[in-house]
Enzyme design. Structure first.
Site, PDB file in Angstrom:
ATOM      1  N   CYS A  77     -20.713 -36.012 -38.185  1.00 34.08           N
ATOM      2  CA  CYS A  77     -21.231 -35.654 -39.507  1.00 34.08           C
ATOM      3  C   CYS A  77     -21.272 -34.126 -39.689  1.00 34.08           C
ATOM      4  O   CYS A  77     -20.214 -33.509 -39.758  1.00 34.08           O
ATOM      5  CB  CYS A  77     -22.582 -36.322 -39.725  1.00 34.08           C
ATOM      6  SG  CYS A  77     -22.932 -36.561 -41.468  1.00 34.08           S
ATOM      7  N   HIS A 168     -22.706 -41.549 -37.856  1.00 35.83           N
ATOM      8  CA  HIS A 168     -23.676 -41.287 -36.781  1.00 35.83           C
ATOM      9  C   HIS A 168     -23.697 -42.431 -35.775  1.00 35.83           C
ATOM     10  O   HIS A 168     -24.501 -43.358 -35.923  1.00 35.83           O
ATOM     11  CB  HIS A 168     -25.085 -41.152 -37.379  1.00 35.83           C
ATOM     12  CG  HIS A 168     -25.290 -39.931 -38.195  1.00 35.83           C
ATOM     13  ND1 HIS A 168     -25.871 -38.781 -37.708  1.00 35.83           N
ATOM     14  CD2 HIS A 168     -24.989 -39.680 -39.481  1.00 35.83           C
ATOM     15  CE1 HIS A 168     -25.925 -37.872 -38.659  1.00 35.83           C
ATOM     16  NE2 HIS A 168     -25.395 -38.382 -39.748  1.00 35.83           N
ATOM     17  N   GLU A 170     -24.901 -42.297 -32.890  1.00 40.20           N
ATOM     18  CA  GLU A 170     -26.136 -42.155 -32.097  1.00 40.20           C
ATOM     19  C   GLU A 170     -27.326 -42.835 -32.756  1.00 40.20           C
ATOM     20  O   GLU A 170     -28.383 -42.960 -32.150  1.00 40.20           O
ATOM     21  CB  GLU A 170     -26.425 -40.668 -31.830  1.00 40.20           C
ATOM     22  CG  GLU A 170     -27.046 -39.882 -32.980  1.00 40.20           C
ATOM     23  CD  GLU A 170     -26.091 -39.576 -34.135  1.00 40.20           C
ATOM     24  OE1 GLU A 170     -24.922 -40.013 -34.096  1.00 40.20           O
ATOM     25  OE2 GLU A 170     -26.534 -38.900 -35.082  1.00 40.20           O
TER      26      GLU A 170
END
Ligand code: GLN
Length: 195
Positions: A77, A168, A170
């Site tokens: 991002c 994302h 994560e």
């Protein structure tokens, strides 16, 4: 083997958590001294303008050199925006480590953030991905390989030892994207792992 996570601003802890879950030693990078001896570096999402300002403490000068020397880097991002060669509507690109142009906030305002699954080349057909005011890739250089698209638009790409994603990984429990970075881009095998 230590993978750094750029810790100036943004989703830093979440990347550390994903790498922890893979058994990969990590170091949060805040200054140039923290960059010594890393096997790879993750540039997290957050606010690219804020990260770029904070990186003027010398970290970005070092990162430009390290990228040129071949240190594997993964930008998610805002991290992708920082690694791009060109950012639409902006004069200077922060790091210019991968030959792509990106448009910021291409998926709309915060309220339009969304979660989906992606087919990612070499990773899987059903990888969960969270998009938050995501940048999209609007130009891909000749040496760049697109790994995933959303609605036809490239959202994950790689060139040499640089990996970028609009989304994302994560923020999900799925570790496959981080494993791909560690094993395929950085070329590292975790201790005790076979094959
Ligand atoms: N829109 C942000 C930027 O331009 C990126 C958003 C994110 O990292 N989730 O930096």
């Amino acid at each position: 083997m230590t993978i750094g996570v750029l810790g100036l601003q943004g989703a830093v802890r979440e990347h550390v958590k994903s790498l922890d879950a893979l058994g990969v030693p990590t170091r949060v990078v805040k200054s140039t001294a923290d960059l010594d001896g890393l096997s790879g570096l993750i540039l997290p999402g957050g606010e690219s303008t804020a990260i770029a300002l904070l990186g003027e403490n010398g970290v970005f000068d070092r990162l430009r050199r390290l990228a040129a020397e071949g240190l594997p880097m993964f930008g998610t991002c805002a991290g992708m925006i920082l690694l791009a060669r060109d950012v639409e509507g902006r004069a200077a690109a922060p790091l210019g480590a991968i030959d792509i142009t990106v448009a910021r906030n291409a998926s709309g305002r915060q309220v339009h953030s969304f979660e989906t699954t992606l087919a990612i080349d070499g990773i899987g057909d059903d990888v969960p991905a969270v998009f938050i005011r995501a940048p999209y890739i609007t130009r891909v250089g000749a040496g760049v390989r697109v790994l995933a698209r959303h609605a036809g638009v490239p959202v994950m790409a790689t060139e040499g030892r640089i990996l970028v994603a609009s989304f994302h990984p994560e923020l999900t429990e799925d570790l496959r994207v981080h494993r791909y970075f560690v094993e395929t881009v950085c070329g590292l095998r975790r201790e005790g792992e076979r094959g």
